[in-house]
Design a protein around this motif. Structure first.
Motif, PDB file in Angstrom:
ATOM      1  N   GLU A  16       1.861   2.080   1.679  1.00 20.79           N
ATOM      2  CA  GLU A  16       1.131   2.126   2.671  1.00 20.79           C
ATOM      3  C   GLU A  16      -0.424   2.127   2.147  1.00 20.79           C
ATOM      4  OE1 GLU A  16       1.462   1.568   5.933  1.00 20.79           O
ATOM      5  OE2 GLU A  16       3.561   1.268   5.245  1.00 20.79           O
ATOM      6  N   ARG A  17      -0.681   2.253   0.938  1.00 25.28           N
ATOM      7  CA  ARG A  17      -1.901   2.192   0.234  1.00 25.28           C
ATOM      8  C   ARG A  17      -1.789   1.771  -1.284  1.00 25.28           C
ATOM      9  NH1 ARG A  17      -3.237   6.338  -3.147  1.00 25.28           N
ATOM     10  NH2 ARG A  17      -2.135   8.223  -2.628  1.00 25.28           N
ATOM     11  N   PHE A  68       0.660  -2.757   2.861  1.00 23.12           N
ATOM     12  CA  PHE A  68      -0.725  -2.492   3.628  1.00 23.12           C
ATOM     13  C   PHE A  68      -1.256  -3.649   3.984  1.00 23.12           C
ATOM     14  CE2 PHE A  68      -1.605  -1.531  -0.833  1.00 23.12           C
ATOM     15  CZ  PHE A  68      -2.777  -2.302  -1.154  1.00 23.12           C
TER      16      PHE A  68
END
Length: 283
Positions: A72-73, A162
């Motif tokens: 997610e990052r 992401f």
């Protein structure tokens, strides 16, 4: 492009119901709903040792594909992989290879009979720059196709989760989204030909864009270091051509290779999130 259509991946079977695990870790079957959940919201990007553990296939498919959960990052490992190995590393390697090629090409020339010029054949540095941009773009694309997909399949690097997929139809075509069914049988010679042609076409598009950005400044720099003679610029066989090719190769390497790497990492994340690979997550 669905992984089933990618010759570098043998996708897990659609009826996978159990995961191959080590130790006594609990497992769960991947349904369409919990693939999205485990590949996205439930994966904590800050925990590489737990939530980014490999996603494996069913027992019968074990060892074929070990994709990790999309992050997610940007993780520290992804940064090193993209900007270290495929950024600085690619610049050093590309620059060194181009320097060696230029040294072999130009130091053996009889510059009295065949001067090294900017524009005129047979030794034209402007033409050399154009050919270098074209060939290096295509070669780098194909190398990254092999290396990044290999590392993804082995679980050596996590996909990017992401970056949202593009909505523009041309970008979606370029990134192998919304593809129609192929007539060629997967794994056949014709399938390999289609696959390679689709890769080279996209690499050529990247080469054209790169040419527009890099070739002009390259020629401008050469006019500053060459000697004006008869409406052209001439160069000694050492060291201007070699250093020029070194710098050009390094610039192309550090500009293109990280972008290609991010493309394939993001593409893998999109494939997982849209269920193009049926997997059974390891809890």
């Amino acid at each position: 492009m669905k992984w089933a259509r990618n010759p570098f991946f043998k996708a897990p079977s659609a009826n996978a119901s159990q995961s191959s695990t080590t130790g006594d870790e609990p497992t769960a079957t991947a349904t369409e709903d919990d693939v999205e959940a485990t590949a996205g919201a439930s994966a904590s990007p800050s925990n590489d040792s737990a939530d980014n553990r490999p996603i494996t296939a069913s027992a019968e498919d074990a060892g074929l594909v070990k994709l990790r959960r999309p992050t997610e990052r940007m993780t520290g490992h992804q940064k090193f992989y993209i900007f270290g190995l495929d950024g600085v590393g690619a610049a050093i390697l590309s620059g060194g290879i181009n320097f060696a090629i230029a040294y072999a090409m130009y130091t053996t020339q009889d510059t009295v009979a065949k001067p090294i010029r900017l524009w005129q054949l047979p030794n034209t540095l402007a033409g050399d720059a154009g050919v270098t941009i074209l060939l290096q773009s295509i070669i780098t694309w194909l190398i990254e196709l092999l290396l990044v997909n290999r590392d993804l399949a082995s679980g050596g690097v996590a996909p990017i989760g992401f970056i949202p997929p593009p909505q523009n139809r041309w970008l979606r075509w370029f990134m192998f989204l919304d593809r129609t069914a192929e007539s060629a049988t997967p794994g056949s010679v014709l399938h390999w030909v289609y696959f390679l042609a689709s890769q080279v076409l996209r690499a050529f598009i990247v080469a054209v864009v790169t040419f527009c950005l890099v070739w002009g400044p390259s020629v401008g720099i050469l006019t500053a270091v060459g000697t004006r003679s008869g409406g052209d610029w001439v160069f000694e066989k050492t060291w201007a051509p070699e250093i020029f090719k070194l710098v050009l190769g390094a610039v192309l390497g550090i500009l293109q290779t990280p972008l290609f790497t991010v493309f394939w990492l993001a593409r893998a994340g999109w494939a997982l999130r849209t269920h193009e690979v049926l997997v059974t997550p390891v809890r």
